[in-house]
Design a protein around this motif. Structure first.
Motif, PDB file in Angstrom:
ATOM      1  N   GLU A 109       0.824  -1.203   0.000  1.00  0.00           N
ATOM      2  CA  GLU A 109       0.000   0.000   0.000  1.00  0.00           C
ATOM      3  C   GLU A 109       0.859   1.253   0.000  1.00  0.00           C
ATOM      4  OE1 GLU A 109      -3.801   1.878   2.479  1.00  0.00           O
ATOM      5  OE2 GLU A 109      -3.086  -0.151   2.908  1.00  0.00           O
ATOM      6  N   GLU A 147     -16.978   6.521   1.194  1.00  0.00           N
ATOM      7  CA  GLU A 147     -15.601   6.324   1.655  1.00  0.00           C
ATOM      8  C   GLU A 147     -15.523   5.164   2.637  1.00  0.00           C
ATOM      9  OE1 GLU A 147     -14.028   9.920   3.231  1.00  0.00           O
ATOM     10  OE2 GLU A 147     -14.132  11.007   1.316  1.00  0.00           O
ATOM     11  N   GLU A 148     -16.543   5.030   3.490  1.00  0.00           N
ATOM     12  CA  GLU A 148     -16.543   3.937   4.468  1.00  0.00           C
ATOM     13  C   GLU A 148     -16.593   2.585   3.761  1.00  0.00           C
ATOM     14  OE1 GLU A 148     -19.057   2.335   8.373  1.00  0.00           O
ATOM     15  OE2 GLU A 148     -19.715   4.143   7.304  1.00  0.00           O
ATOM     16  N   ASP A 186     -15.686   1.969   0.677  1.00  0.00           N
ATOM     17  CA  ASP A 186     -14.427   1.802  -0.058  1.00  0.00           C
ATOM     18  C   ASP A 186     -13.347   1.217   0.850  1.00  0.00           C
ATOM     19  OD1 ASP A 186     -15.706   2.886  -2.229  1.00  0.00           O
ATOM     20  OD2 ASP A 186     -14.653   4.800  -2.173  1.00  0.00           O
ATOM     21  N   ARG A 187     -13.281   1.701   2.085  1.00  0.00           N
ATOM     22  CA  ARG A 187     -12.288   1.175   3.030  1.00  0.00           C
ATOM     23  C   ARG A 187     -12.567  -0.294   3.357  1.00  0.00           C
ATOM     24  NH1 ARG A 187     -12.853   6.424   5.315  1.00  0.00           N
ATOM     25  NH2 ARG A 187     -14.422   5.658   6.798  1.00  0.00           N
ATOM     26  N   ALA A 198     -11.502  -2.383   0.340  1.00  0.00           N
ATOM     27  CA  ALA A 198     -10.034  -2.405   0.234  1.00  0.00           C
ATOM     28  C   ALA A 198      -9.457  -3.423   1.210  1.00  0.00           C
ATOM     29  CB  ALA A 198      -9.461  -1.017   0.501  1.00  0.00           C
ATOM     30  N   ASP A 199     -10.022  -3.475   2.409  1.00  0.00           N
ATOM     31  CA  ASP A 199      -9.580  -4.460   3.400  1.00  0.00           C
ATOM     32  C   ASP A 199      -9.931  -5.872   2.945  1.00  0.00           C
ATOM     33  OD1 ASP A 199      -8.533  -5.257   6.000  1.00  0.00           O
ATOM     34  OD2 ASP A 199     -10.615  -5.673   6.551  1.00  0.00           O
ATOM     35  N   CYS A 207     -19.352  -6.491   4.068  1.00  0.00           N
ATOM     36  CA  CYS A 207     -19.538  -5.567   2.934  1.00  0.00           C
ATOM     37  C   CYS A 207     -20.943  -5.693   2.356  1.00  0.00           C
ATOM     38  CB  CYS A 207     -18.494  -5.850   1.852  1.00  0.00           C
ATOM     39  SG  CYS A 207     -16.803  -5.418   2.318  1.00  0.00           S
TER      40      CYS A 207
END
Length: 529
Positions: A155, A462-463, A465-466, A469-470, A483
């Protein structure tokens, strides 16, 4: 005169013998040509940037990675002859086979000769380091970055906060590769079976000066096939490498991927014998199949209700929850579908929470939403195709019955596929009934569709997206379910049913298999009976 006649008779006999050996018999030397129908022309043959189904199909057949997927979708050792994992589960050490080489085609040799260059054909640990580094660097814009981001410092490297030398991957000599992860992973070997982790010869890559993977002469590969012919807009062929020394050799002479704009044509052409293999989606296409075709179903399409988030009113979460809570999904569809991710995806089927049918909850949220939006009434249009018209009408009826006069619901039925897509592009809808799917077999890739910038209906969070990504970094069933629950609880989309993608294979063709998705289809075992 006699001599001339003798020569003529011998020539005829030779031609006859050649014809017999070409068309008759099942010897080991018999040539096997396979034809496969695909819906898109590959643009790139660089595995690190492969993104479409057809690009990935080419990549997994002309390259050998550290691992290769079997018929059950499980990774098997390929270039790796042995490996070990540290007790903490973070460091993988791979010991590579020492006899593996790149196949340098005639076109690639001509290109190198023009440049006055040569490259060493050996496949080494450094080639895997360079390939994975490329997939992680931001300038490559690789779809594979998400799953490779679990590698230590990936990252930071991707975001420009660390140099590539700090990445947790290194070659220890020519044939030992060490990779260190940020956290333990249950599917890292699967990740290493995919195109983003395939080898790339740094010297050849640099000689191409930015053209790597754009044509036959700009790619060298290490699988049992090599890229042999490209007919732009029509087809791609890969052919058997006579120099292949790995464990996944083939008797298939060549495979040609033929491009069809309509997947229904794939079904017809497999059934009439034009193609040996073809992918297509939807129930209608199944009707095209006769008795000469075997099929494998992959449940990887969700028919869903999705909101147009480009319309300000529909950005209001309470409004969406109110609309969803007022729909009796079981009455509308015949079943109470729980998951957005259908069962055909790896790590799907986790326990999810959702906004369920509850008229009181629907009314409460609608009243609150109307107050926040400072409106007294709202018109909602549902865009659909003719296939889903009755379902759309039933949904609107639920709103009219359960919400009342404040909501005016109407159904917009597209005239055809082109009209449907045009209306979506123009944003001429409030809600759309659509089919959602991705090429890969991973739930994380399906859920990535809802990330900011990845979806046509304008959803952005944004939440979320995080969270994804995790999930991409280290996929687990629990993370996938979280998710899904986020999307369902916030009424971003509603599952209305599932469909299958079908891999159709002619009955005289055996050995060709899909490892659970549209992109991982392997031809090396193919035989014509």
């Amino acid at each position: 005169m006699v001599n001339k006649m003798f020569k003529k008779i011998m020539a005829i006999l030779i031609v006859a013998i050649l014809l017999v050996t070409t068309f008759v018999g099942c010897s080991d030397d018999e040539e096997t040509y396979l034809a496969c129908g695909v819906s898109q022309m590959p643009r790139y043959f660089d595995p690190q940037v492969a993104s479409t189904t057809s690009e990935k199909i080419v990549a997994v057949n002309i390259f050998d990675g550290l691992f290769k997927l079997d018929e059950k979708g499980e990774p098997q050792k390929c270039i790796v002859k042995d490996y070990k994992i540290s007790p903490d589960g973070l460091t993988y050490t791979f010991y590579l086979k020492e006899n593996m080489k790149y196949y340098i085609s005639g076109e690639a040799k001509d290109f190198l000769e023009e440049k006055g260059k040569t490259v060493e054909a050996r496949v080494t640990a450094r080639d895997f380091v360079f390939g994975i580094e490329r997939a992680i660097l931001p300038e490559t814009n690789s779809e594979a970055y998400g799953s490779l981001s679990i590698i230590k410092n990936a990252e930071k490297v991707h975001n420009g906060e660390a140099s590539v030398d700090e990445l947790g991957i290194k070659a220890i000599g020519d044939y030992t590769l060490e990779i260190t992860l940020e956290e333990k992973s249950s599917d890292f070997l699967y990740v290493l079976s995919q195109p983003g982790a395939f080898p790339c010869d740094e010297e050849f890559f640099n000689i191409t000066e930015g053209r790597y993977g754009l044509d036959e002469e700009y790619i060298i590969s290490n699988g049992c096939f090599y890229l042999s012919d490209i007919k732009d807009g029509e087809s791609v062929r890969f052919s058997k490498s006579e120099e292949y020394a790995g464990d996944f050799g083939t008797t298939v002479t060549s495979v040609r991927l033929h491009v069809n704009a309509s997947e229904k044509d794939n079904a017809k052409k497999v059934d009439d014998g034009t193609y040996h293999i073809g992918f297509f989606a939807g129930e209608e296409a199944i009707e095209e199949l006769g008795r000469k075709t075997n099929k494998t179903d992959i449940e990887n399409i969700t028919t869903a209700l999705a909101f147009n988030m480009n319309k300000p009113a529909l950005q209001n979460t309470k409004l969406r929850i109110g609309l969803v809570s007022s729909i009796d999904i079981k009455a509308v569809t015949g079943a109470d579908y729980k998951n957005l991710v259908p069962s055909g995806y790896k790590l799907s089927g986790g326990c999810v929470e959702r906004a369920s049918y509850n008229i009181a909850v629907a009314r409460k949220n609608m009243i609150s939403a109307f107050e926040e939006l400072e409106i007294d009434n709202l018109t909602i249009s549902v865009l659909c195709t003719t296939d889903n018209e009755e379902m759309a009408k039933a949904i609107v009826n639920c709103w009219q019955s359960n919400i009342g006069v404040e909501l005016n619901g109407k159904v917009v039925v597209a005239e055809n596929d082109d009209d449907y897509e045009a209306k979506i592009r123009a944003g001429e809808y409030s809600i759309v009934i659509c089919d959602l799917t991705v090429d890969s077999g991973k739930a994380s890739d399906f859920l990535s569709v809802f990330m900011t910038g990845n979806n046509f209906f304008g959803y952005s969070s944004e939440e979320y997206d995080r969270m994804v990504a995790d999930l991409n970094k280290n996929s687990t069933k629990e993370k996938a379910a979280l998710c899904e629950s986020y999307l369902l609880k916030n009424a971003v989309a509603v599952p209305l049913g599932y469909k299958n993608t079908i891999l159709a294979v002619a009955k005289d063709t055996v050995g060709v298999y899909s490892a659970g998705d549209r992109a991982n289809i392997y031809f090396y075992k193919g035989i014509l009976e």
